[in-house]
Write an enzyme that holds these catalytic residues in place. Structure first.
Site, mmCIF file in Angstrom:
data_model
loop_
_atom_site.group_PDB
_atom_site.id
_atom_site.type_symbol
_atom_site.label_atom_id
_atom_site.label_comp_id
_atom_site.label_asym_id
_atom_site.label_seq_id
_atom_site.Cartn_x
_atom_site.Cartn_y
_atom_site.Cartn_z
ATOM 1 N N HIS A 22 -9.884 3.653 -0.890
ATOM 2 C CA HIS A 22 -10.269 3.165 0.402
ATOM 3 C C HIS A 22 -11.156 1.846 0.293
ATOM 4 O O HIS A 22 -12.228 1.918 0.793
ATOM 5 C CB HIS A 22 -10.865 4.381 1.214
ATOM 6 C CG HIS A 22 -10.065 4.529 2.402
ATOM 7 N ND1 HIS A 22 -10.810 4.949 3.561
ATOM 8 C CD2 HIS A 22 -9.032 4.786 2.581
ATOM 9 C CE1 HIS A 22 -10.014 5.203 4.767
ATOM 10 N NE2 HIS A 22 -8.631 5.025 4.158
ATOM 11 N N HIS A 63 0.685 -1.312 -0.091
ATOM 12 C CA HIS A 63 0.213 0.140 0.066
ATOM 13 C C HIS A 63 0.894 1.529 0.058
ATOM 14 O O HIS A 63 0.519 2.529 -0.724
ATOM 15 C CB HIS A 63 -0.870 0.111 1.297
ATOM 16 C CG HIS A 63 -1.877 1.165 1.388
ATOM 17 N ND1 HIS A 63 -2.961 1.236 0.439
ATOM 18 C CD2 HIS A 63 -1.937 2.357 2.049
ATOM 19 C CE1 HIS A 63 -3.679 2.419 0.462
ATOM 20 N NE2 HIS A 63 -3.035 2.970 1.631
#
EC number: 6.3.5.3
Length: 704
Positions: free
Chosen positions: A80, A34
């Site tokens: 998200h 990430h």
């Protein structure tokens, strides 16, 4: 949380000792997929990110491009995804909060949001539950902070069932004097923390976003999801504005993934400097927090600033005025080391560049995608028309965007529901066009050409309103890259998007990568969400709604390939992906010229659902269309780089496009509110505007 053995070995070699608990956790999060893009960074060099309009390119919290010599636009995008599956409301809301703070950290004032959201099949109750929570989260947060959500896309596909995607972008206004970047400037400057108190929410969020979702993710991973507070964010927006205006900030970073440790270590690493952090000075929401929790918590509505010592008191006064938490948490050093102290002990002492940017890249095997065979269904045109127009993917998204305040700030010149949003930049007499989205049907069928089509389609949206593309940011969503077939699709998607943007001469100035979007339901389709901005003189634009009594022309030829289309999704079958225009840049430039011509009264690009949906969306109760197409597939092909133009001078449109693309006369617009389509060798299709509206209320009817 645990640091993989191979990474631990590298850390031990570099430190010449075992890492502390806090160090191991910091490395695990900052070296996660990430944060570090370990599987994707080697691919990202394919993107062209330079241009005379580019002020700040990739690598900061957001990019900055110039509208003119005095006006800049900051633009960023983030995902998200995992949090929005576990907790759709808070996951989506904090995605909005995070991208807004990315814009703040550049010294910009946020003026607009877009949301591109993807769910499993609409017929599934769980998909509608996620849709409801995500839209409410985006709406509540954006509405509360006073930033309009003006554009986006909503897609449904069975492969998002176990892993929805929530991709949010934001744009803001800034200029050269206000511009702030993330690189720390000078030893001796203070590092301050402004905003909400730090709690335990969001712990390990970066590592959580770097692994497949498990079947029990909704319960087991809830602590990794942050909880948003939009009212504090609004105060933070105004405080940031005051700090920037008063020139009190040397550098800034949003506290997002990996929390305080991520933001401050990256700031000093970018400046080739070091930092000493006093974790005891951090203002906390909960008692008894340990060093690792304070370093890595992803509590929302927090910003880190580099401030000159003589300005610390002034920054504290601004924080007090807006009733925001404030801590002087450390200082910039010239040691090159990132050091954190807690309760008298040194809990982190590592090279700043090593922890922030030292993650090794992955060299993964990839299997090249294959093209599908052609196997077309036999379908009646009327049945196919109704199925395609009523599909949740092509139906009206009014239920979604009516929950957003899209006019706050009084800049919205073109509302949601058209090809783009258009914002009025009145101080400079310019219109800022924003397009956002992707089509997973395209990229699942043909990852390379489908991604190229996504870029061309977004650029066509902008040109349809008379604007010229300026720059883009991307959110590259994929499945587990350790699976060769999944990684092969991802590689092809990245290359396709990069090639198309380069051909369009649209620099990709920033973005986000989200991998490991796998679940028990399997990997998601490769999904290259693109948020593109364009500019035009003034802020008037031709609508997509017909005026009536004029000619209708198709710019670009009829297509017969329907691979990746909603027609096949509804009726079954497979097909190759349609061919793409050979000169998309010239096409886009010419379409913008036609859109700005006073004889043009409506323009709408051909995209999801093909001509069937384009025409259905253009018809109103006052204005209809009477057109003819050569065959059934021409009505449903989604070949990009095409548009329907309503004009009083069809010959002029053809002459303008003479060296660029064919122009086909479809028929004419009428004043009776009827859509009539003559399909060669098939029964005609005829619907009035009210019947079309009823067909397109699929989402509205199910969700209300």
């Amino acid at each position: 949380m645990s640091l993989p053995d191979s990474d631990r070995d590298l850390v031990v070699d570099a430190l010449e000792r075992e890492p502390t608990t806090a160090e191991a956790a910091l490395f695990e999060n900052l070296w996660s997929e990430h944060c570090a893009y370990r599987s994707s960074r080697p691919l990202l060099s394919a993107f062209d990110s330079e241009g005379e309009q580019v002020v700040v390119g990739p690598g900061d919290d957001a990019a900055v491009v110039a509208v003119d010599e005095d006006t800049y636009v900051a633009i960023g995008i983030e995902s998200h995804n995992h949090p929005s599956y576990v907790d759709p409301y808070d996951g989506a809301a904090t995605g909005v909060g995070g991208i807004v703070r990315d814009i703040l950290s550049m010294g910009a004032y946020p003026i607009a949001l877009t949301d591109s959201i993807y769910f499993g099949e609409f017929e599934r109750e769980h998909s509608r539950y996620l849709l409801d929570g995500v839209v409410e989260g985006i709406g509540d947060y954006g509405n509360s902070i006073g930033v309009p959500t003006v554009r986006g896309s909503t897609q449904f596909h069975e492969k998002y069932e176990g892993n929805p995607l929530v991709n949010v972008s934001c744009v803001g206004l800034v200029d050269d004097e206000r511009l702030v970047t993330a690189d720390a400037k000078e030893p001796g400057n203070r590092l301050v923390l402004l905003g909400n108190a730090t709690g335990r929410d969001g712990l390990g969020g970066a590592s959580f976003a770097s692994e497949d979702l498990s079947e029990d993710a909704e319960t087991e991973d809830r602590p990794a999801v942050q909880v948003g507070d939009p009212y504090t964010e609004k105060l933070l927006i105004e405080a940031n504005e005051e700090l920037v205006e008063a020139d009190l900030v040397e550098a800034a970073r949003d506290l997002g993934a990996a929390g305080l440790g991520g933001a401050t270590s990256e700031m000093v690493a970018k400046g080739d400097l070091g930092a000493r952090i006093d974790l005891d000075a951090v203002h906390l929401r909960e008692t008894g927090m340990n060093a690792t929790e304070i370093v890595l918590a992803e509590s929302q509505e927090r910003m880190a600033y580099e401030v000159r010592p003589e300005n610390v008191e002034a920054v504290a006064d601004v924080a007090d005025h807006y009733d925001l938490g404030f801590s002087v948490i450390g200082e910039v050093t010239d040691t090159g080391r990132y050091v954190c102290e807690f309760e008298g002990d040194t809990v982190v002492d590592v090279p700043a560049i090593f922890v922030a940017d030292g993650a090794p890249m992955n060299d993964l095997p990839a299997v090249e995608p294959t093209e599908p065979e052609r196997s077309l269904p036999e379908a009646e045109v009327e049945a196919a028309f109704e199925a395609v127009v009523a599909s949740p993917n092509t139906a009206s998204k009014r239920w979604v965007y009516r929950q957003y305040d899209h006019e706050v700030g009084v800049r919205t010149a073109l509302r949601p529901g058209d090809d783009v949003a258009l914002l009025a930049l009145r101080d400079v007499g310019k219109g800022l066009a924003i397009s956002a989205g992707a089509n997973p049907g395209w990229t699942e069928t043909a990852p390379y050409d489908g991604a190229r089509a996504v870029a061309i389609e977004n650029a066509t949206n902008i040109a349809a309103k008379g604007a010229t593309p300026l720059a883009a940011v991307d959110c590259l969503n994929g499945g587990n890259p350790e699976k060769p077939d999944v990684y092969g699709d991802f590689v092809a998607m990245v290359d396709g998007l990069a090639d198309a943007c380069s051909t369009l001469d649209v620099p990709v100035v920033g973005g986000n990568v989200s991998l490991y979007n796998d679940s028990a339901a399997g990997p998601i389709p490769p999904t290259p969400t693109l948020s593109m901005i364009g500019v035009k003189d003034g802020y008037d634009a031709p609508p997509l709604s017909l005026d009536g009594g004029k000619s209708l022309v198709l710019v670009g030829e009829h297509a017969s390939a329907v691979g990746g289309s909603e027609y096949l999704a509804q009726m079954g079958g497979t097909d190759r992906f349609p061919s793409l225009p050979e000169n998309p840049r010239e096409f886009v430039e010419t379409l913008a010229t036609v859109a700005n011509d006073p004889t043009t009264t409506a323009v709408h690009d051909v995209s999801d659902g093909g001509l069937a949906v384009t025409l259905a969306e253009m018809v109103t109760a006052e204005a209809g269309a009477d057109v003819a197409v050569p065959d059934r597939l021409a009505l449903f092909s989604e070949a990009p780089g095409r548009a329907v133009v309503e004009t009083s001078e069809p010959r002029s449109v053809a002459e303008t496009f003479e060296e660029v693309a064919p122009v086909v006369v479809l028929g004419s617009s009428t004043n009776d509110g009827l859509l009539r389509v003559d399909v060669e060798d098939h029964p005609n299709v005829e619907y009035d505007a009210s019947e079309i509206v009823a067909l397109r209320e699929t989402i509205e009817a199910a969700m209300d």
